[in-house]
Design an enzyme around this catalytic site. Structure first.
Site, mmCIF file in Angstrom:
data_model
loop_
_atom_site.group_PDB
_atom_site.id
_atom_site.type_symbol
_atom_site.label_atom_id
_atom_site.label_comp_id
_atom_site.label_asym_id
_atom_site.label_seq_id
_atom_site.Cartn_x
_atom_site.Cartn_y
_atom_site.Cartn_z
ATOM 1 N N MET A 18 40.398 -0.570 -10.450
ATOM 2 C CA MET A 18 41.570 0.167 -9.907
ATOM 3 C C MET A 18 42.776 -0.141 -10.272
ATOM 4 O O MET A 18 42.736 -1.093 -11.318
ATOM 5 C CB MET A 18 41.282 -0.085 -8.123
ATOM 6 N N CYS A 19 43.847 0.680 -10.170
ATOM 7 C CA CYS A 19 45.204 0.712 -10.434
ATOM 8 C C CYS A 19 45.623 -0.702 -10.354
ATOM 9 O O CYS A 19 45.315 -1.298 -9.065
ATOM 10 C CB CYS A 19 45.847 1.696 -9.853
ATOM 11 N N PRO A 20 46.161 -1.389 -11.247
ATOM 12 C CA PRO A 20 46.574 -1.327 -12.623
ATOM 13 C C PRO A 20 45.631 -1.797 -13.821
ATOM 14 O O PRO A 20 45.930 -1.587 -14.793
ATOM 15 C CB PRO A 20 47.833 -1.977 -12.417
ATOM 16 N N MET A 21 44.400 -2.227 -13.291
ATOM 17 C CA MET A 21 43.487 -2.731 -14.407
ATOM 18 C C MET A 21 43.367 -1.911 -15.299
ATOM 19 O O MET A 21 43.305 -2.341 -16.838
ATOM 20 C CB MET A 21 42.513 -3.189 -13.627
ATOM 21 N N ASP A 45 38.855 5.469 -11.746
ATOM 22 C CA ASP A 45 39.898 5.652 -10.993
ATOM 23 C C ASP A 45 40.702 6.902 -11.329
ATOM 24 O O ASP A 45 40.845 7.452 -12.449
ATOM 25 C CB ASP A 45 40.698 4.325 -11.206
#
Lengths: 86, 188
Positions: A18-21, A45
């Site tokens: 998920m954000c920010p990965m 995502d």
């Protein structure tokens, strides 16, 4: 986004993250590429669509060539095709 | 006036105008914001701290420089231990009532004495969101600068030895010095 043919050098799988990965890993991966090379980033995502558009708009070393949706079983996979330009 | 004299006059005027323009360009260039993001981390709750670090990592991924200024409750995010030695009674109370590390951070809403924060951590884990400790270390590894505010440290009785080792010291001028040349600045 410009219509053009491209050759994908490498594929990065960030599905499930998920954000920010997705962005963080894509940035790391693109720095390992040569200038002009293209990476395909596979993410689940949904926010990554806008995130990658924002990245390409802000960062000076990337160009977003395409964003495709792929059906991957029960989840949709978003494939972002990004080129290192600098 | 001879034609050649007129030409010389024109050239001189042009040269002068060119020089004025060059000076103006230099002046303007000095005022163009750089590719920097500056964030004041004032809050110390898990959710707010998380927001700050997500924005920071996003900016770093986009190739921006990031400076984070930790002040007051925000210092919770960069604490790694708690010392009571050498502190007065109020400082000790403050130390005991604030988390000694990121593990002890609560939520800004629905904390319910820490149960809310634990539930939030569990939900984040289930949904594959990076945990806050990893996110903070990642932000640092990606090149962010962490600056702690000496004044709020002193007021709250937080010793530098209670913070991460990779902190810099700085005050309001350090923040403003960075903020005026940043494209984005946030107060969280």
């Amino acid at each position: 986004m410009s219509e053009q043919t491209y050759e994908i050098s490498t594929t990065l799988d960030v599905t499930g993250l998920m954000c920010p990965m997705p962005l963080v890993k894509a940035r790391k991966a693109i720095m390992d590429l040569e200038v002009g090379q293209v990476i395909e980033v596979l993410a689940t995502d949904k926010g990554s669509i806008k995130d990658f558009q924002g990245w390409a708009k802000v960062a000076k070393n990337v160009e977003l060539l395409a964003q495709n949706e792929k059906e991957g079983g029960d989840t949709t996979i978003y494939a972002h095709v990004v080129k290192r330009t600098k | 006036m001879a034609v050649s004299e007129l030409a010389v006059q024109d050239t001189t005027t042009l040269e002068m105008r060119l020089q004025q323009l060059e000076e103006r360009v230099v002046e303007l260039e000095e005022n163009i914001p750089e590719d920097k993001v500056t964030i004041v981390m004032f809050s110390g709750e898990l959710d707010r701290v998380l927001a700050g670090f997500i924005i920071a990592t996003g900016a770093l991924a986009m190739g921006y420089e990031v400076s984070m200024f930790f002040t007051f409750w925000g210092l919770n995010a960069v604490r790694d231990n708690r010392t009571l030695e050498g502190k007065n009674i109020m400082e000790r109370m403050m130390s005991l009532m604030t988390p000694g590390s990121t593990e002890g951070m609560g939520l800004s809403n629905m904390n319910f004495f820490g149960a809310g924060a634990r539930m939030m951590r569990l939900m984040m884990k289930q949904k594959n969101v990076e945990n806050i400790e990893d996110l903070i270390n990642m932000t640092k590894d990606m090149g962010a600068r962490f600056v702690s505010c000496g004044m709020s440290q002193m007021v709250m009785g937080i010793n530098t030895s209670e913070l991460r080792d990779d902190m810099e010291d700085g005050g309001v001028a350090a923040y403003l010095g960075d903020a005026v040349s940043s494209k984005v600045t946030l107060f969280i």
